[in-house]
Structures are given as structure tokens and as C-alpha cells.
Design a protein around this motif. Structure first.
Motif, mmCIF file in Angstrom:
data_model
loop_
_atom_site.group_PDB
_atom_site.id
_atom_site.type_symbol
_atom_site.label_atom_id
_atom_site.label_comp_id
_atom_site.label_asym_id
_atom_site.label_seq_id
_atom_site.Cartn_x
_atom_site.Cartn_y
_atom_site.Cartn_z
ATOM 1 N N GLY A 146 6.659 8.944 18.818
ATOM 2 C CA GLY A 146 5.903 10.167 18.547
ATOM 3 C C GLY A 146 6.486 10.911 17.359
ATOM 4 N N PHE A 147 7.820 10.995 17.305
ATOM 5 C CA PHE A 147 8.478 11.616 16.144
ATOM 6 C C PHE A 147 8.101 10.873 14.865
ATOM 7 N N SER A 148 8.052 9.543 14.953
ATOM 8 C CA SER A 148 7.668 8.744 13.780
ATOM 9 C C SER A 148 6.272 9.114 13.297
ATOM 10 N N GLU A 149 5.369 9.428 14.227
ATOM 11 C CA GLU A 149 4.008 9.794 13.825
ATOM 12 C C GLU A 149 4.027 11.033 12.930
ATOM 13 N N ILE A 150 4.851 12.032 13.304
ATOM 14 C CA ILE A 150 4.943 13.262 12.507
ATOM 15 C C ILE A 150 5.639 12.980 11.174
ATOM 16 N N LEU A 151 6.751 12.242 11.252
ATOM 17 C CA LEU A 151 7.506 11.919 10.036
ATOM 18 C C LEU A 151 6.642 11.146 9.049
ATOM 19 N N TYR A 152 5.872 10.196 9.569
ATOM 20 C CA TYR A 152 5.016 9.384 8.703
ATOM 21 C C TYR A 152 3.958 10.254 8.040
ATOM 22 N N GLU A 153 3.387 11.172 8.804
ATOM 23 C CA GLU A 153 2.307 12.014 8.272
ATOM 24 C C GLU A 153 2.808 12.848 7.090
ATOM 25 N N PHE A 154 3.986 13.460 7.223
ATOM 26 C CA PHE A 154 4.496 14.272 6.113
ATOM 27 C C PHE A 154 4.978 13.402 4.955
ATOM 28 N N SER A 155 5.509 12.215 5.278
ATOM 29 C CA SER A 155 5.906 11.306 4.199
ATOM 30 C C SER A 155 4.680 10.907 3.400
ATOM 31 N N SER A 156 3.604 10.604 4.120
ATOM 32 C CA SER A 156 2.374 10.155 3.484
ATOM 33 C C SER A 156 1.753 11.259 2.625
ATOM 34 N N ALA A 157 1.748 12.480 3.153
ATOM 35 C CA ALA A 157 1.181 13.603 2.394
ATOM 36 C C ALA A 157 2.009 13.865 1.142
ATOM 37 N N THR A 158 3.342 13.862 1.289
ATOM 38 C CA THR A 158 4.212 14.196 0.164
ATOM 39 C C THR A 158 4.199 13.110 -0.899
ATOM 40 N N ALA A 159 4.174 11.849 -0.473
ATOM 41 C CA ALA A 159 4.170 10.747 -1.425
ATOM 42 C C ALA A 159 2.776 10.505 -1.991
ATOM 43 N N ASN A 160 1.823 11.357 -1.626
ATOM 44 C CA ASN A 160 0.426 11.177 -2.048
ATOM 45 C C ASN A 160 -0.057 9.774 -1.697
ATOM 46 N N THR A 168 0.819 -1.208 0.000
ATOM 47 C CA THR A 168 0.000 0.000 0.000
ATOM 48 C C THR A 168 0.854 1.259 0.000
ATOM 49 N N THR A 169 2.078 1.162 0.530
ATOM 50 C CA THR A 169 2.959 2.324 0.529
ATOM 51 C C THR A 169 3.918 2.298 -0.656
ATOM 52 N N SER A 170 4.129 1.122 -1.233
ATOM 53 C CA SER A 170 4.917 1.055 -2.461
ATOM 54 C C SER A 170 4.159 1.725 -3.592
ATOM 55 N N THR A 171 2.841 1.557 -3.599
ATOM 56 C CA THR A 171 2.040 2.005 -4.727
ATOM 57 C C THR A 171 1.324 3.320 -4.473
ATOM 58 N N SER A 172 1.654 4.001 -3.383
ATOM 59 C CA SER A 172 0.972 5.269 -3.083
ATOM 60 C C SER A 172 -0.525 5.070 -2.894
ATOM 61 N N ASN A 173 -0.935 3.854 -2.434
ATOM 62 C CA ASN A 173 -2.353 3.627 -2.207
ATOM 63 C C ASN A 173 -2.763 4.211 -0.846
ATOM 64 N N GLY A 174 -2.251 3.614 0.219
ATOM 65 C CA GLY A 174 -2.489 4.213 1.533
ATOM 66 C C GLY A 174 -3.654 3.645 2.302
ATOM 67 N N SER A 175 -4.380 2.661 1.743
ATOM 68 C CA SER A 175 -5.360 1.979 2.572
ATOM 69 C C SER A 175 -4.594 1.056 3.516
ATOM 70 N N VAL A 176 -5.195 0.686 4.636
ATOM 71 C CA VAL A 176 -4.503 -0.176 5.596
ATOM 72 C C VAL A 176 -5.409 -1.328 6.003
ATOM 73 N N ASN A 177 -4.839 -2.485 6.292
ATOM 74 C CA ASN A 177 -5.621 -3.571 6.900
ATOM 75 C C ASN A 177 -5.073 -3.932 8.276
ATOM 76 N N ALA A 178 -4.146 -3.099 8.765
ATOM 77 C CA ALA A 178 -3.629 -3.208 10.123
ATOM 78 C C ALA A 178 -3.184 -1.807 10.510
ATOM 79 N N MET A 179 -3.222 -1.496 11.786
ATOM 80 C CA MET A 179 -2.884 -0.136 12.194
ATOM 81 C C MET A 179 -1.367 0.065 12.187
#
Lengths: 186, 556
Positions: B448-462, B336-347
Motif C-alpha cells: 500500500g505504501f508503494s502505491e502512494i510512493l509510486y503515484e508521487f514518483s510518477s507525477a514528479t517524473a512526469n 516506459t519509466t526510463s523514458t517518462s512515457n508511462g503507458s503500461v502493457n501489464a499492471m
């Protein structure tokens, strides 16, 4: 200006087909072929009241019932979610300690991990067969029936979700509890 | 474990095999007259439907793309803003806050589907279908159109017409696939109803409100279009959004099939299938390495339970569903993160720290296989840089497919790559240092830092997935990630088209034995190294502060 006009035309066309026609088609197939699951797999009593959905976990705290996995949203079917805690979080340790106490688990009789870990949506309707069998003594005692009868009900309800690709047999907690109620009433 | 390996290998191999015929079909659909200059009946119909038929140069193509996306944004914004007044709202969902509307519309327009709301709590069926689901179709189609134009340009042809391409992608590729997958989903147990929530009285006598809705239609295009925005808050962990083992298999397949087929379509349009095969293998290897990592890291049991009388033999189950099987969570987290999909089946927030690093790396590289169309475009950008470096090393003028790559092209390519790192790292730095981010965390320390880093990575990588513990529905998060998603969507589409515009003014050289081959192992190695060096150099420090520190602090 031409680009704007074309954009609007494509908007109307895609909206009509992808939202209107497509959604209606999928809905029609669902209602015609699988109306039960398309409406949310609801379980209804003879008098028409809804007991729950086969696919959605509900809370069980009384001793005569099989208990589901913990839920970070208290089994809220209108606002699902997980704990989103780090797997090393002390909050998880505290929560799991309460679960361990509720089950009375000890080092000699440890709690299956799936009964301590909350699911992603907080609504996982299943537990493993192993986790259901773990609860047999409590259920049998509360219902004043032989343990073998509870075990039999669990083994009869267990299924393998993915054939050769999965090894853990699962049981649906709500369906199992309904079956137990019916079996006790007989 | 054997079952897990069998499951992963068969699922990936099956999808890769099926991507070949789909790539063939997509080439016919997107570029029916490859090189022939003729117009078929479908093209003529779409030309008149869109009212646009002329061949566009790169600027006009990009302008048309931007104009259509602007209209998408405005229409969806209007739908969400008017939610309380529109029909198909059986549960009476109310008005939405302004910055949340901005974030949501930016997110779905940009094919990101980052969600700062919970679908069943905030959105009416009207909003879900005619704002979100509609954007899931047309935003994916936008990416496919852009790739088609880019490939035509590389083949030395005219770019085509955006309005025709976007309709081809919508009606000929996404719509039929979505229909088939949606019907399979609904048969697999997914709800598809316009009735409002059901109210149940549980066996223990408690009231339980059960949200439902037209889920199957929505989820189908969510997966196929590398969108990922869920109908329900917890996405595909929700039993209605992913009822069983086989819907989970179908979903995983749907996530990755079109991005894979895009590589073959690219190869066919440029007429270089051996080159496409090399790219496909590079992408598959990069993705597979992360899958192996994720599946093995996730077999470590939940650390928080270590001191308690709890069994330790089943891996980390916090945030996971039982019905999908053991390997399904980490496998999905990677694809889901390789393909810029972003749906999840686990948290993802509850993944073991190093497992959580795997999806982040996927978003940082953002090219194997990447979002629909745009993943292959990102790989094109990496290739421009790779042939430039290779050319410098052997002292030759760098060429790609006979096109001379010069300062202007490399500048554009580097700008696209630097923008990616810039948005992630600068955004993370600002939010980690201020209450905007630090005040919204659900976990302490490196996690906690990972939460912020992940959020911006996710937004930028669409991408759109998240460490969802983050309390991200705040004005600063909504505005910042909304802007980042839009910029990080359109910059890496416009700049590569500009490269094509620049290349097409040059005379194309014929390839000889002295030309650096793009069809052999040397090229594959060179490209892989470029991807890894750019990715590692840019993001390694951030990874150290986040998931790697998290691992050493908490997992010891």
C-alpha cells in the motif's frame, strides 16, 4: 503580448493539422485498407446481430464452452481493468481458489496458471493451447462428442503470436467456441 | 528464457541503431542551419505562421515556452469543461468534476499523462482528440524545443525562437513519425472509428457493450511523444490499444526511439559526437541493468497461488496479457519509466515487489533516456553536478565543454535535483500519514505504501504510470498531483535554461590536455556514480519501506 498572440497562432495551426488533418488521414487509411478491424473486429451473425469482438474476451460459464481467463471487471467491454492486487495478496488466493474449484483442479491435475491469473485489461481474448486442452474432458462430456474432436478443433485454432520470439501457442476463445458450436451443429 | 533474452536484445539493439539516423534527421529538422546563420524556406514559413522570428535570450525563450503552455492548459481545460456540449460524443459522455479536469489538463500539459479517469468511461472522442491527443503532440514538442535551445546555448550560439522550434518539433518530427506509426497500428488491428460503442449479444446470451473509437491515431503519438496516457483505462493492456505481439513490439520501439535520438541530436548541435556516445552508453547501461532485474524478478510465479493446485512454471501472469510473450511485460515496465512515457502493457500494481522497484528507480533517476528533450536536459543537470564534484576532487575549476561551472550554475542544478526528491518524498510522507492517501489504497502493508510512493514518483517524473489499484480520483489526489506535475515539469526546464543564460555571459575557455575530458570512461564512471549516489541517497529509505519491505514480508 506578442508571446500570447504567437501562442494562439501556433495553437490554431497545431490543432488544425495534428487533430484535424492527421486524425482524418489515419481514419481514411483504416477505413480503406482494414475496415473490419478499424471498426473493432466485430463478429456478426447472418441476421446482423453482433456476437462480440474477436479482440475482446466475453464471459463463458457454461460447461460446453472453452472458458477464458478470469476478469477483474467481469468482462466489461465499456470499463476495462485489472485486479491491481499485489501478487501475494490473499484476495488473489481467495479468487484463485474459486477458479480452481470451478475447474475441479487437483494436485495431480493442476490448473495452468494463466487460467487463474486475471489479465491487465480483463479482456484478454486468448488462452494458451495448453489451457484450452486442459478443458477438453468437460467440453466433450457436455457436448456428448469425442474428446478427440474437441482437441482437433483446439489444435486447428492454435497459433503462435510472435513467431520465433514466443513459445506458447494461443487460441482465441470466442472464435474457438463459435467453431465448436458450428461443429456440434453439423 | 533464451527467447526472452533474444527478444529483449534484438528490440533494444534495433531501436538503438535506428535512433542514429533519426537523430540526424531531427538535427536537420530542429536546427537546419547549424551554425550557418542562414534561414531555410521551412523556417521562414514557420516564422510567419507563428508570427515570431526574433532570436530570444533565455528569459524570453522560457517566457514564450510558459506562455504557450498556459494557452495549451486553458484551451484543453475549456474542451474538457464543455464536454457535454461539444460534438463527436456518440456515447453521450457527461460533465467532468472540476478537480479531475484540473488534474487531467495539468497532466497532459506536463507531458505526464497520469490519468485519474478511465478513458472509455469518462471521455468523449472530442475530448480524447482535441484535448488529450493535441496536448500529446505539443507537450512533447515543448520538451524537444527546450533541449534544442539548451544545446544551441552550449554551442555558444543564440538560443533561437521558441515558437519556430515548437512548430518544427510538431510538424517536422512528431507528425510524420506519428502518421507512419498510426498507419502501422491500424493495419496491426487497432480500431480507428468515430462510431460509438458496439452492443453485442454473447454466445451465452448476455449483453456486452464494447467501447471503441479513434484509437490508432491516439496511441501512436501517446507512445512516440513520451506521453503514455491511454485511450482506454487499462492503457496498452487493452486488446484494442495493443492488439497483438507485433503492435506491442512497435509500441515498445516507439516509446524509446525519440528519447534515444535526442541524445544524438544534442551531440550534433553541440558538435561533440564522442561526448554524446559516452552519454548514450551510460544511459543504455543504466536502463539495461533495470531491464535484466525486472525480467528476472518477474519470472517468480504468482505467490498467491502457491498453496493451490496451480502450475508454478510460467512466472507471474497476474495483470498480464498472453499475446505479448513472457518478457514483454517487465521490459515495457522499465522502458516506459526510463523514458517518462508511462503507458503500461501489464499492471504494475501486480508486478512482483522487486520488479515494481525497477520502474520506480527509473522515475527517480529520470535521465536514461528520460522524456523527450527533458531527459537529456536532466542528464545535463547531472553533468553539471558531476563536473563540479570531479573538479573539486582534482582541485581544478570545473568546466563543461569549456564553460566554467561556478557556484551559481551548481546552485541551479542542485535546486532542480532537490526539487525532484522533495516532491516525491514530501508528497508521499504527507499522503501516507493522512487519510488523503491511506484511505485510498487497494493493498495493505508495504505494498500500500508503494502505491502512494509510486503515484508521487510518477507525477514528479512526469511519467504517468501508476500502481493503479490506488483510488486516486479524489480531490486531494487530483489537486496535489496536478500541482506537483506542473511544478516538476517546468522547474527542471527553466533552471537549466537559466544555467545556459548564466554560462553564456562568460568567456569560453579552450579545452586543453589539462581539461577534464567528457569523452572517456572516467567521465562515464563519474557521471554514473553521480546519478546513482544522488538517486540512492535520496530514495533508498523510501524504497526500503515500500518494495523492499514488501519483498521480504510477502515473498520470503
Amino acid at each position: 503580448m506578442n508571446a500570447l498572440l504567437s501562442s494562439l497562432r501556433v495553437t490554431v495551426a497545431t490543432m488544425a493539422i495534428c487533430v484535424g488533418v492527421y486524425t482524418t488521414a489515419v481514419w481514411a487509411v483504416g477505413q480503406a485498407v482494414v475496415p473490419d478491424t478499424a471498426e473493432g473486429s466485430l463478429i456478426t451473425r447472418a441476421d446482423g446481430t453482433v456476437v462480440g469482438s474477436r479482440q475482446i474476451a466475453q464471459a463463458f460459464t457454461q460447461p460446453q464452452y472453452v472458458w477464458p481467463r478470469p476478469s477483474a471487471v467481469d468482462y466489461n467491454g465499456a470499463g476495462a481493468g485489472g485486479s491491481n492486487k499485489s501478487p501475494a495478496s490473499t484476495d488473489l488466493t481467495d479468487r484463485a481458489a474459486k477458479t480452481v474449484a470451478a475447474y475441479g483442479a487437483t494436485a495431480d491435475n493442476p490448473l495452468p496458471a494463466e487460467l487463474a491469473a486475471a489479465s491487465g485489461g480483463g479482456l484478454d481474448p486468448h488462452i494458451t493451447e495448453r489451457a484450452a486442452l486442459y478443458q477438453v474432458p468437460r467440453i466433450a462430456e457436455a457436448r456428448k462428442i469425442p474428446a478427440a474432436q474437441v482437441e482437433q478443433a483446439i489444435k486447428g485454432a492454435a497459433f503462435n503470436p510472435g513467431g520465433v520470439f514466443t513459445s506458447d501457442r494461443l487460441v482465441n476463445v470466442l472464435e474457438l467456441n463459435i467453431a465448436l458450436d458450428e461443429g456440434s451443429a453439423r | 528464457m533464451t527467447q526472452a533474452i533474444l527478444f529483449v536484445v534484438l528490440l533494444l539493439a534495433g531501436t538503438a541503431l535506428l535512433s542514429w539516423p533519426l537523430g540526424r534527421y531531427m538535427t536537420w529538422a530542429m536546427d537546419p542551419q547549424t551554425g550557418s546563420g542562414k534561414t531555410n524556406g521551412i523556417t521562414a514559413f514557420l516564422q510567419s505562421l507563428g508570427g515570431s522570428r526574433e532570436n530570444q535570450d533565455w528569459k524570453r525563450y522560457a517566457l514564450a515556452l510558459l506562455m504557450f503552455n498556459l494557452v495549451m492548459f486553458v484551451v484543453a481545460f475549456a474542451v474538457l469543461a464543455l464536454q457535454p456540449y461539444l460534438p463527436f460524443n456518440p456515447d453521450g459522455k457527461g460533465a467532468l468534476e472540476g478537480s479531475l479536469i484540473f488534474n487531467t489538463v495539468s497532466s497532459f500539459t506536463a507531458n505526464t499523462d497520469l490519468q485519474h479517469y478511465s478513458g472509455e468511461v469518462a471521455m468523449s472522442y472530442m475530448s480524447q482528440l482535441s484535448a488529450m491527443m493535441w496536448l500529446q503532440f505539443v507537450s512533447a514538442a515543448t520538451g524537444m524545443a527546450a533541449l534544442t535551445a539548451l544545446a544551441r546555448g552550449l554551442a555558444g550560439r543564440q538560443l533561437g525562437n521558441f515558437f519556430v522550434d515548437v512548430q518544427r518539433a510538431t510538424f517536422l518530427v512528431l507528425l510524420p513519425l506519428a502518421l507512419v506509426v498510426a498507419i502501422l497500428m491500424v493495419i496491426g488491428g487497432m480500431p480507428m472509428t468515430f462510431n460509438g460503442s458496439a452492443v453485442a449479444t454473447t454466445l451465452e446470451g448476455v449483453q456486452q457493450t464494447i467501447a471503441r473509437g479513434p484509437v490508432a491515431a491516439f496511441v501512436s503519438i501517446k507512445q512516440l511523444g513520451t506521453n503514455g496516457g491511454g485511450f482506454f483505462g487499462p492503457n496498452s493492456t487493452h486488446p484494442f490499444e495493443n492488439p497483438g505481439f507485433w503492435t506491442n513490439v512497435l509500441s515498445t520501439f516507439a516509446i524509446v526511439i525519440i528519447p534515444m535520438a535526442c541524445v544524438w541530436m544534442f551531440g550534433r548541435i553541440i558538435g561533440r559526437m564522442r561526448h554524446a556516445s559516452v552519454l548514450f552508453v551510460v544511459m543504455l547501461v543504466l536502463m539495461s541493468v533495470r531491464i535484466v532485474g525486472a525480467v528476472s524478478f518477474e519470472s517468480t510465479p504468482t505467490r498467491a497461488f502457491e498453496s493451490l493446485p496451480i502450475t508454478q512454471d510460467v512466472g507471474n501472469l497476474e495483470g498480464k496479457e498472453l499475446r505479448f510473450g513472457a518478457a514483454a511485460g517487465p521490459l515495457w515496465a522499465v522502458v516506459t519509466t526510463s523514458t517518462s512515457n508511462g503507458s503500461v502493457n501489464a499492471m504494475h500494481d501486480s508486478l512482483n515487489p522487486l520488479t515494481g522497484l525497477m520502474p520506480m528507480i527509473g522515475m527517480w533517476l529520470n535521465e536514461d533516456f528520460g522524456g523527450i528533450g527533458v531527459g537529456m536536459i536532466n542528464m545535463f543537470v547531472y553533468m553539471i553536478v558531476a563536473v563540479f564534484i570531479a573538479g573539486m576532487m582534482i582541485g581544478r575549476t570545473p568546466e563543461y565543454l569549456g564553460w566554467r561551472v561556478e557556484a551559481r550554475e551548481v546552485k541551479f542544478a542542485m535546486m532542480a535535483l532537490i526539487a525532484h526528491g522533495f516532491f516525491i518524498l514530501v508528497g508521499t510522507a504527507i499522503f501516507a500519514a493522512t487519510a488523503w492517501g491511506a484511505g485510498t489504497l487497494n493493498n495493505i502493508g508495504p505494498h500500500g505504501f508503494s502505491e502512494i510512493l509510486y503515484e508521487f514518483s510518477s507525477a514528479t517524473a512526469n511519467n504517468g504510470s501508476g500502481f493503479e489499484g490506488l483510488g486516486d480520483n479524489t480531490v486531494p489526489w487530483n489537486v496535489a498531483t496536478g500541482l506537483v506535475m506542473l511544478l516538476a515539469r517546468f522547474i527542471p526546464i527553466i533552471l537549466p535554461l537559466a544555467i545556459i543564460g548564466s554560462l553564456s555571459t562568460k568567456r569560453r575557455a579552450t579545452e586543453s590536455s589539462g581539461t577534464l575530458s567528457v569523452e572517456d570512461g572516467t567521465f562515464a564512471g563519474m557521471l554514473t556514480m553521480t546519478v546513482l549516489v544522488v538517486g540512492a541517497l535520496t530514495f533508498f529509505p523510501a524504497a526500503t519501506l515500500g518494495p523492499i519491505a514488501d519483498h521480504f514480508v510477502t515473498m520470503k
